[in-house]
Every structure is written in C-alpha cells, then in structure tokens.
Design an enzyme around this catalytic site. Structure first.
Site, mmCIF file in Angstrom:
data_model
loop_
_atom_site.group_PDB
_atom_site.id
_atom_site.type_symbol
_atom_site.label_atom_id
_atom_site.label_comp_id
_atom_site.label_asym_id
_atom_site.label_seq_id
_atom_site.Cartn_x
_atom_site.Cartn_y
_atom_site.Cartn_z
ATOM 1 N N ASP A 1 -0.016 7.008 5.565
ATOM 2 C CA ASP A 1 0.511 7.970 4.574
ATOM 3 C C ASP A 1 -0.489 9.093 4.312
ATOM 4 O O ASP A 1 -0.152 10.276 4.408
ATOM 5 C CB ASP A 1 0.805 7.266 3.240
ATOM 6 C CG ASP A 1 2.108 6.499 3.261
ATOM 7 O OD1 ASP A 1 2.612 6.219 4.358
ATOM 8 O OD2 ASP A 1 2.615 6.178 2.166
ATOM 9 N N GLY B 1 5.789 9.005 0.079
ATOM 10 C CA GLY B 1 4.363 9.341 0.041
ATOM 11 C C GLY B 1 3.919 10.095 -1.197
ATOM 12 O O GLY B 1 2.917 10.804 -1.159
ATOM 13 N N SER B 2 4.635 9.915 -2.314
ATOM 14 C CA SER B 2 4.276 10.702 -3.506
ATOM 15 C C SER B 2 2.836 10.411 -3.958
ATOM 16 O O SER B 2 2.105 11.337 -4.320
ATOM 17 C CB SER B 2 5.264 10.455 -4.644
ATOM 18 O OG SER B 2 5.108 9.162 -5.155
ATOM 19 N N ALA C 1 0.347 12.121 -1.653
ATOM 20 C CA ALA C 1 0.416 13.581 -1.777
ATOM 21 C C ALA C 1 -0.256 14.051 -3.062
ATOM 22 O O ALA C 1 -0.973 15.064 -3.067
ATOM 23 C CB ALA C 1 1.878 14.036 -1.729
ATOM 24 N N PRO D 1 10.198 12.251 -4.726
ATOM 25 C CA PRO D 1 10.657 11.106 -5.513
ATOM 26 C C PRO D 1 9.569 10.023 -5.579
ATOM 27 O O PRO D 1 8.889 9.760 -4.582
ATOM 28 C CB PRO D 1 11.883 10.606 -4.750
ATOM 29 C CG PRO D 1 12.352 11.774 -3.954
ATOM 30 C CD PRO D 1 11.123 12.579 -3.624
#
Ligand code: PMV
Length: 311
Positions: A150, A105-106, A109, A99
């Site tokens: 993160d 942590g989108s 990532a 999300p």
C-alpha cells in the site's frame, strides 16, 4: 503566511492480496480519482501543532494524541528523520476523499501526505524512498504485519509489481484499461483478515501454500498480459484470483454479490480487492460497459462506485 500542501492517491490491489504477505508477487495501481491531502500553515502565536481532520472528527493538539495514533506517529517519524525536536506553532489540516477502511489505502495515503507536508514545512522535502519507509512504519499500526504494497504504490503513485523485500519494480501500463470499483459499505479492518489468514495458514500450511502459489502465478500471468498489451486477458485472471480468495476465506456474501453483478452486467472479470470480507471489489470493463456495470453494482447494493482508468 505560506501554506504547504501535499497529497497522495488511493490505490487498489489488482492481483495478489494476502499471498503478497507470504512472499508472492502482487500488482497494485494508484487511484488518482480519490486523494488524501495535508495542509500545514505556521501560526504567528501560540505553540504546538493543531490537528484538524474533519472526516474523522479530529480537532486536537498533537501532544494530546496517544503514542499509537497513526497521525501522531507519521508526524513523529518525520521529525525524528529530520532530527528536529519539535515543529514551530502550526495548524495541520488533513482531509481525504478516499473511503475509510475500504481497501483503498486511505491510511497509507494520509501518512504519505502528512510526511510530505511536514517535511516541506521544515524546508527538507523527503525523497520518495524515505517517505515510503516512514509510511511503512505507520502501516504497521494499521495492519500488524503489512507487506508494504500500500505505502509503495501510494508513495510512488505508479502501478507496481510488488514482491515483499525486493527492490521496487514499477509496471508500465502500455495500454490503459478501465476499472469499476464497487464498495460493499461493509467495514472490515485489514488487520482482522490478515490475522485470520495467518491462523488458517498455521493450522494447514500445505493447503495455504498452494493457494498462495496460485495467487502468485495469477499475478505473474497478469503482469505478462499487461506488458504484452493483452488487457482483456486480465478479466479471466481476476475471476481466477477471486475464486482462490474465496477459498482462502476472505470473501463475503456482499463481495460475491457485487462480483457476480459486475460479471452479469458485462464486465470482463471481477474480484474482491484488498483485505476482503468487506471493502471494495474491482471489475475490468470496457468504455462502453463501464456505466452499465457501475449501475448494476449500485443496484446490487454497492454504496459507492468509482470508474477509473489505469494508465
Ligand atoms: O489495505 P488493503 O485492505 O488493500 O489490504 C492490503 C493487502 C493485504 O495483502 C491483505 C495485506 C498486505 O499488507 O499486503
């Protein structure tokens, strides 16, 4: 034509968000149930990098993205690192089940997946230490003054006991435990809460130092509990951490509602996770309470729940 794929997991912060920016320890774990993925494929004709990212409706050429675009920066940093002026004609497809802007942590990532895919495509897969360093540079766009937690937990895809500026320390989970992650559906950029906490700290440093010390002590106790296989002790520590985060000013009515709902449904403890004022909360559960807690969270307004095992 070979395609190169790279992926990176989501993450949650178990303990110590915000205080970690001020040098206190924090604990974060990867969430392998959600992933960002980058696929890169050479094109036989044409030139430049075609970028496709359906979740953010991006369909553009790399050269047309502004300099402060996070995807463009991840590509540029990778090229600079490998001293390659430009990529051969290719298409880079970025997708993610993490999300967006929810504290999972989108952004980090996606950066990690891009850096790995592009460097593999160029025949020089970068080592994790370098991937982490480059992803941290991109994080500065998202967060302003990120602690680096993160990008670290996501790059290494392992639980970390993180202290800003210190060598990376992994945290071995000797006894797996379960979390339910509940999404308030409220979007609040981490840069906003980090900035507000900084302003509050500047106005009253003594009070905020006390809060951050408390968070650091809670994270330390949590790490000892994990090392000693005393997992249920994490529940009350989560409750304590949430209370301090409320005092720091980064909770919200939506987060408090979900935290209460999780506790009332049998969670051993619950807290907000990440930047706060929206995004996600986490609850420590046992296998037999997990579904109940997830259902209670959805009933209390969570737009999404994830049951995950930390190992
Ligand atoms: O990305 P988020 O929302 O999980 O927040 C990161 C944690 C903070 O401590 C609030 C900021 C940071 O850089 O460590």
């Amino acid at each position: 034509m070979p395609a190169y794929t790279a992926s990176a997991p989501g993450k949650v912060i178990l303990f110590g968000e915000h205080a970690v920016v001020y040098g206190q320890p924090a604990i974060a774990v990867p969430v392998l149930d959600v992933q960002a993925k980058a696929i890169i494929r050479a094109r036989p004709t044409g030139e430049g990098i075609n970028l496709i990212a359906p979740e953010i409706s991006l369909h553009n050429q790399y050269k047309h993205l502004p300099l402060d675009d996070a995807i463009a920066l991840a590509i540029r940093l990778t090229l600079d690192q490998l001293k390659v002026p430009e990529l051969p004609a290719c298409t880079l497809i970025i997708s993610s089940t993490i999300p967006l802007a929810a504290g999972l942590g989108s952004g980090a990532a996606v950066s990690v997946a891009i850096i790995r895919a592009v460097s593999r495509f160029l025949g020089h897969l970068l080592p994790d230490e370098t991937v982490n360093k480059l992803a941290f540079e991109v994080e500065k766009l998202h967060h302003g003054t990120p602690s680096g937690i993160d990008n670290t937990v996501i790059t290494f895809s392992k639980p970390v006991y993180f202290v800003k500026g210190e060598p990376i320390a992994m945290l071995e989970i000797k006894l797996p435990f379960m979390l339910v992650i509940g999404d308030t559906g409220v979007i609040c950029p981490t840069s906003v809460t980090v900035r507000d906490v900084r302003a509050a700290y500047d106005a009253d440093p003594g009070r905020y130092e006390t809060y951050f010390d408390l968070c650091g002590r809670i994270a330390g106790k949590a790490a000892s509990s994990i090392r000693d296989k005393r997992n249920p002790a994490l529940g009350p520590l989560m409750n304590d951490n949430h209370q301090v985060l409320q005092q720091i000013g980064v909770s919200s009515p939506e987060l408090d509602t979900l935290v209460d709902a999780a506790r009332n449904a049998g969670a051993l403890g619950a807290k907000l996770s990440g930047g706060g004022r929206g995004g996600n909360m986490i609850a420590l559960v046992e296998p037999h309470t997990a579904e109940n807690v997830a259902a209670a969270l959805r009933e209390a307004g969570a737009v999404n729940t994830i049951i995950t095992t930390v190992r």
